[in-house]
Design a protein around this motif. Structure first.
Motif, PDB file in Angstrom:
ATOM      1  N   LEU A  15      -6.876 -13.879  -1.766  1.00 49.74           N
ATOM      2  CA  LEU A  15      -7.813 -13.435  -0.723  1.00 49.74           C
ATOM      3  C   LEU A  15      -7.127 -12.536   0.290  1.00 49.74           C
ATOM      4  N   MET A  16      -5.840 -12.752   0.520  1.00 53.85           N
ATOM      5  CA  MET A  16      -5.089 -11.900   1.430  1.00 53.85           C
ATOM      6  C   MET A  16      -4.973 -10.480   0.860  1.00 53.85           C
ATOM      7  N   LEU A  17      -4.795 -10.390  -0.463  1.00 53.33           N
ATOM      8  CA  LEU A  17      -4.680  -9.084  -1.118  1.00 53.33           C
ATOM      9  C   LEU A  17      -6.041  -8.440  -1.340  1.00 53.33           C
ATOM     10  N   ASP A  18      -7.021  -9.268  -1.714  1.00 47.04           N
ATOM     11  CA  ASP A  18      -8.372  -8.763  -2.001  1.00 47.04           C
ATOM     12  C   ASP A  18      -9.387  -9.800  -1.537  1.00 47.04           C
ATOM     13  N   PRO A  19     -10.039  -9.584  -0.385  1.00 48.08           N
ATOM     14  CA  PRO A  19     -10.978 -10.570   0.158  1.00 48.08           C
ATOM     15  C   PRO A  19     -12.168 -10.859  -0.758  1.00 48.08           C
ATOM     16  N   GLN A  20     -12.398 -10.038  -1.772  1.00 46.62           N
ATOM     17  CA  GLN A  20     -13.543 -10.226  -2.655  1.00 46.62           C
ATOM     18  C   GLN A  20     -13.212 -11.015  -3.912  1.00 46.62           C
ATOM     19  N   ILE A  21     -11.988 -11.459  -4.061  1.00 43.78           N
ATOM     20  CA  ILE A  21     -11.586 -12.142  -5.286  1.00 43.78           C
ATOM     21  C   ILE A  21     -12.343 -13.460  -5.459  1.00 43.78           C
ATOM     22  N   GLU A  22     -12.748 -13.760  -6.697  1.00 45.04           N
ATOM     23  CA  GLU A  22     -13.434 -15.011  -7.028  1.00 45.04           C
ATOM     24  C   GLU A  22     -12.547 -15.770  -8.004  1.00 45.04           C
ATOM     25  N   MET A  23     -11.843 -16.734  -7.497  1.00 44.40           N
ATOM     26  CA  MET A  23     -10.795 -17.417  -8.260  1.00 44.40           C
ATOM     27  C   MET A  23     -11.347 -18.082  -9.516  1.00 44.40           C
ATOM     28  N   LEU A  24     -12.414 -18.856  -9.364  1.00 40.59           N
ATOM     29  CA  LEU A  24     -12.927 -19.593 -10.511  1.00 40.59           C
ATOM     30  C   LEU A  24     -13.647 -18.701 -11.509  1.00 40.59           C
ATOM     31  N   SER A  25     -14.127 -17.545 -11.073  1.00 33.78           N
ATOM     32  CA  SER A  25     -14.674 -16.586 -12.034  1.00 33.78           C
ATOM     33  C   SER A  25     -13.580 -16.094 -12.970  1.00 33.78           C
ATOM     34  N   LEU A  26     -12.381 -15.886 -12.404  1.00 33.82           N
ATOM     35  CA  LEU A  26     -11.250 -15.466 -13.232  1.00 33.82           C
ATOM     36  C   LEU A  26     -10.804 -16.589 -14.170  1.00 33.82           C
ATOM     37  N   ALA A  27     -11.198 -17.819 -13.847  1.00 38.49           N
ATOM     38  CA  ALA A  27     -10.799 -18.953 -14.687  1.00 38.49           C
ATOM     39  C   ALA A  27     -11.732 -19.154 -15.873  1.00 38.49           C
ATOM     40  N   LYS A  28     -12.847 -18.422 -15.933  1.00 38.74           N
ATOM     41  CA  LYS A  28     -13.827 -18.639 -16.999  1.00 38.74           C
ATOM     42  C   LYS A  28     -13.229 -18.561 -18.400  1.00 38.74           C
ATOM     43  N   ARG A  73       0.838  -1.206   0.000  1.00 36.91           N
ATOM     44  CA  ARG A  73       0.000   0.000   0.000  1.00 36.91           C
ATOM     45  C   ARG A  73       0.869   1.251   0.000  1.00 36.91           C
ATOM     46  N   ALA A  74       1.930   1.249   0.822  1.00 34.61           N
ATOM     47  CA  ALA A  74       2.804   2.423   0.905  1.00 34.61           C
ATOM     48  C   ALA A  74       3.488   2.709  -0.429  1.00 34.61           C
ATOM     49  N   ALA A  75       3.764   1.658  -1.206  1.00 31.93           N
ATOM     50  CA  ALA A  75       4.423   1.832  -2.510  1.00 31.93           C
ATOM     51  C   ALA A  75       3.439   2.194  -3.611  1.00 31.93           C
ATOM     52  N   GLY A  76       2.152   2.284  -3.275  1.00 30.13           N
ATOM     53  CA  GLY A  76       1.155   2.700  -4.260  1.00 30.13           C
ATOM     54  C   GLY A  76       0.645   1.600  -5.160  1.00 30.13           C
ATOM     55  N   HIS A  77       0.810   0.349  -4.759  1.00 26.45           N
ATOM     56  CA  HIS A  77       0.332  -0.758  -5.587  1.00 26.45           C
ATOM     57  C   HIS A  77      -1.184  -0.897  -5.476  1.00 26.45           C
ATOM     58  N   ASP A  78      -1.798  -1.346  -6.548  1.00 27.56           N
ATOM     59  CA  ASP A  78      -3.230  -1.624  -6.590  1.00 27.56           C
ATOM     60  C   ASP A  78      -3.432  -3.080  -6.157  1.00 27.56           C
ATOM     61  N   LEU A  79      -3.885  -3.300  -4.924  1.00 31.83           N
ATOM     62  CA  LEU A  79      -3.974  -4.652  -4.378  1.00 31.83           C
ATOM     63  C   LEU A  79      -4.976  -5.518  -5.131  1.00 31.83           C
ATOM     64  N   THR A  80      -6.105  -4.917  -5.545  1.00 34.07           N
ATOM     65  CA  THR A  80      -7.095  -5.694  -6.302  1.00 34.07           C
ATOM     66  C   THR A  80      -6.524  -6.142  -7.639  1.00 34.07           C
ATOM     67  N   LEU A  81      -5.822  -5.239  -8.306  1.00 32.42           N
ATOM     68  CA  LEU A  81      -5.194  -5.578  -9.578  1.00 32.42           C
ATOM     69  C   LEU A  81      -4.133  -6.665  -9.388  1.00 32.42           C
ATOM     70  N   LEU A  82      -3.344  -6.541  -8.315  1.00 33.45           N
ATOM     71  CA  LEU A  82      -2.306  -7.541  -8.067  1.00 33.45           C
ATOM     72  C   LEU A  82      -2.919  -8.913  -7.816  1.00 33.45           C
ATOM     73  N   ALA A  83      -4.024  -8.964  -7.030  1.00 37.49           N
ATOM     74  CA  ALA A  83      -4.682 -10.237  -6.737  1.00 37.49           C
ATOM     75  C   ALA A  83      -5.191 -10.885  -8.019  1.00 37.49           C
ATOM     76  N   GLU A  84      -5.865 -10.106  -8.867  1.00 39.03           N
ATOM     77  CA  GLU A  84      -6.417 -10.656 -10.108  1.00 39.03           C
ATOM     78  C   GLU A  84      -5.306 -11.053 -11.077  1.00 39.03           C
ATOM     79  N   ARG A  85      -4.284 -10.217 -11.176  1.00 36.79           N
ATOM     80  CA  ARG A  85      -3.191 -10.508 -12.112  1.00 36.79           C
ATOM     81  C   ARG A  85      -2.429 -11.758 -11.673  1.00 36.79           C
TER      82      ARG A  85
END
Length: 577
Positions: free
Chosen positions: A433-446, A278-290
């Motif tokens: 989930l640690m980076l973004d508690p709302q991530i849906e892993m299998l949705s990203l697998a579609k 967070r301090a380095a300005g990273h987008d945690l949601t983007l990192l989780a999905e990527r």
């Protein structure tokens, strides 16, 4: 008569007596003497090391800990092979009770570093030069020390194509001295213990301890060969060449050997350092999905993937770029196995129990006969928990653990590649989930699921499968006459043999072996007593108090042998042969 196999077992036991002694000493000190007794280790000549072990103050302190805690402490003390085995078992709920799982997950792979002089010696043996002759700067103090290797920071001075010099920060992994010999001995002992477990512990026979140790042995042997990790890095780099979302550390093959690995040092932020990201300005949601997409691309697109993507093995670089490190554990997956997993997920979502059953049978190896009706009932119960969920709500980690428990009940075992795949997806899901508690892993697998489904029905794929099937039938019909003539010739010559293999007779075989040994021992003892009596009656010189010394010696020897036989029967038999 002692068979060649039995002689080989005895010879291996004799060669490794010191290590056996150390293992037994640790087991007794941590309160696992019952395990040694249940495995009948004394039957293999190890009772000398298990007797006269008194509980001192140190042991009394240790016994205040719970049994799972003592198991973890014992594995840590026994060294790298047992630590790695404990880490493997810590993610196997089908093999280990929950309280043990929790404790084994705490296993520490941190040990005191070995001195620089030994590092220098390894460099001389592997590369013929000292570290200071290769690197412009080499840190003599390691930055990390584990049970297999330790890591040093260094700096290389390299010449580019134009003749100029460039500096590269690197990390140097150096294998622990004499590690390969230690691990080979431990693996041989573990294989022996696994065989004893199958012979004497009915409750673990269905889990195939020997098969688990064989797979563990292959995995650990690959992990301690740094040339394999080097090849993994190079393969991974080619796989993602041109990908701007992923950075692969550069490896240096000219400076790497089986015991030394040199690779680029990554100055990024670990996935576990949420505040730092967070301090380095990273987008945690983007990192989780990527990160999740990259793991699934490794699995579903390439079939070659990082098998241990835990937070310590993932770094994030400026620009939200993902970087994996530690390529010692990699998985490979055939396309048909990827298809089977996709079919399983689709069947769970659609609620089709028969397709779920068919997919699970394709994903596993079955041990003997199993009750298909009972399996169907368990699958129905498993399905009832997911019928109301969409694909986005499915948790891979939870499915993985529940499947392992289901397989354990029915003596079914996941294929190694599929097990590593589920483990990798579950670990990556935990990081996401640690980076973004709302991530849906299998949705990203579609997209990957859709692509694999389309490939299954593509004209090119169907044509290729038809051509392959036709070629196999052509070979079959072409070879059939020759094969038939060969079988008929064998029948005419009487060379056809029927081989029958009996199962479950090993305990009876061992019991008969013990009985025959004791009978032979008793016959020798009786002959010694009779011979000594005849010598005494004959009055043969020399004498002691008018009694022949040879006869006295014979009686003493017979007494010792008889006492030893009695003790063996009382201690080992307890009323049984």
């Amino acid at each position: 008569m002692v068979s060649i196999r039995q002689f080989g077992v005895f010879n291996r036991t004799f060669r490794h007596l010191n290590r056996y002694q150390q293992i037994l000493r640790v087991l007794f000190r941590y309160g696992f003497s019952d395990l040694a007794e249940h495995l009948h280790l004394d039957h293999y000549g190890l009772q000398l090391f298990s007797r006269n072990k008194q509980r001192d103050k140190e042991q009394e302190q240790l016994l205040r800990h719970s049994r799972p805690e003592r198991l973890r402490m014992a594995l840590e003390e026994l060294g790298p092979t047992f630590i790695k085995l404990g880490q493997l078992l810590s993610v196997r709920p089908d093999l280990v009770p929950p309280d043990y799982l929790k404790e084994l997950a705490k296993l520490q792979d941190e040990v005191p570093p070995f001195p620089y002089e030994e590092v220098r010696q390894i460099f001389l043996e592997e590369l013929g030069k000292e570290p200071d002759e290769i690197f412009a700067v080499f840190s003599r103090e390691p930055v990390a020390a584990a049970s297999i290797s330790q890591v040093h920071h260094a700096r290389l001075e390299l010449r580019d194509a134009e003749g100029g010099q460039r500096r590269r920060k690197v990390v140097v992994k150096v294998q622990r001295p004499r590690l390969e010999r230690i691990i080979s001995i431990d693996l041989e002992i573990l294989a022996r213990i696994a065989q004893l477990m199958e012979d004497h512990l009915e409750e673990v026979q269905g889990h195939r301890p020997t098969a688990i140790v064989r797979e563990f042995s292959r995995s650990l042997s690959r992990e301690i060969d740094f040339t394999i990790e080097l090849a993994n890095i190079q393969h991974f780099a080619r796989q993602f060449a041109g990908c701007r979302e992923l950075y692969v550390p550069e490896a240096f093959p000219a400076l790497s050997t089986q015991r030394i690995l040199v690779m680029e040092r990554i100055d990024g932020i670990k996935a576990s350092d949420i505040e730092g990201l967070r301090a380095a300005g990273h987008d945690l949601t983007l990192l989780a999905e990527r990160g999740a997409r990259l793991v699934m691309e490794q699995i579903f697109t390439h079939g070659f993937f990082h098998a241990d993507p835990h937070p310590g093995n993932i770094f994030f670089l400026p620009g939200n770029v993902v970087c994996f490190i530690d390529f010692g554990q990699m998985g490979r997956l055939l396309f048909k196995d990827r298809e089977t997993f996709i079919e399983l997920v689709a069947s769970i979502v659609s609620g089709d129990e028969s397709r779920v059953t068919a997919s699970l049978l394709q994903m596993t190896v079955q041990q003997g006969e199993f009750d298909r009706d009972a399996l169907s009932l368990d699958i129905s119960d498993f399905m009832s928990r997911y019928l109301h969920l969409s694909i986005g709500d499915l948790e891979i980690g939870r499915i993985h653990w529940e499947l392992l428990r289901l397989f354990s009940r029915h003596q079914m075992f996941l294929k190694p590649g599929l097990y590593l795949m589920l483990k990798s997806l579950g670990t990556a899901e935990g990081v996401g989930l640690m980076l973004d508690p709302q991530i849906e892993m299998l949705s990203l697998a579609k997209p990957f699921i859709r692509k694999i489904k389309m490939e299954r029905v593509s004209p090119r794929r169907l044509a290729a499968e038809a051509a392959d099937t036709g070629a196999q039938y052509l070979h079959l019909f072409r070879d059939l006459p020759a094969e038939t003539r060969s079988v008929l010739a064998m029948l005419r010559q009487g060379k056809v043999r029927l081989e029958l293999e009996h199962h479950g007779l090993r305990p009876l075989e061992k019991a008969l072996y013990r009985v025959s040994n004791r009978i032979a021992y008793a016959i020798v003892l009786a002959a010694l007593i009779i011979g000594s009596s005849l010598v005494v009656l004959s009055g043969i010189k020399p004498k002691w108090h008018d009694i022949p010394i040879i006869g006295v010696a014979g009686f003493l020897l017979a007494g010792c042998m008889g006492f030893g036989l009695l003790i063996s029967i009382l201690r080992q038999g307890k009323g049984k042969v």
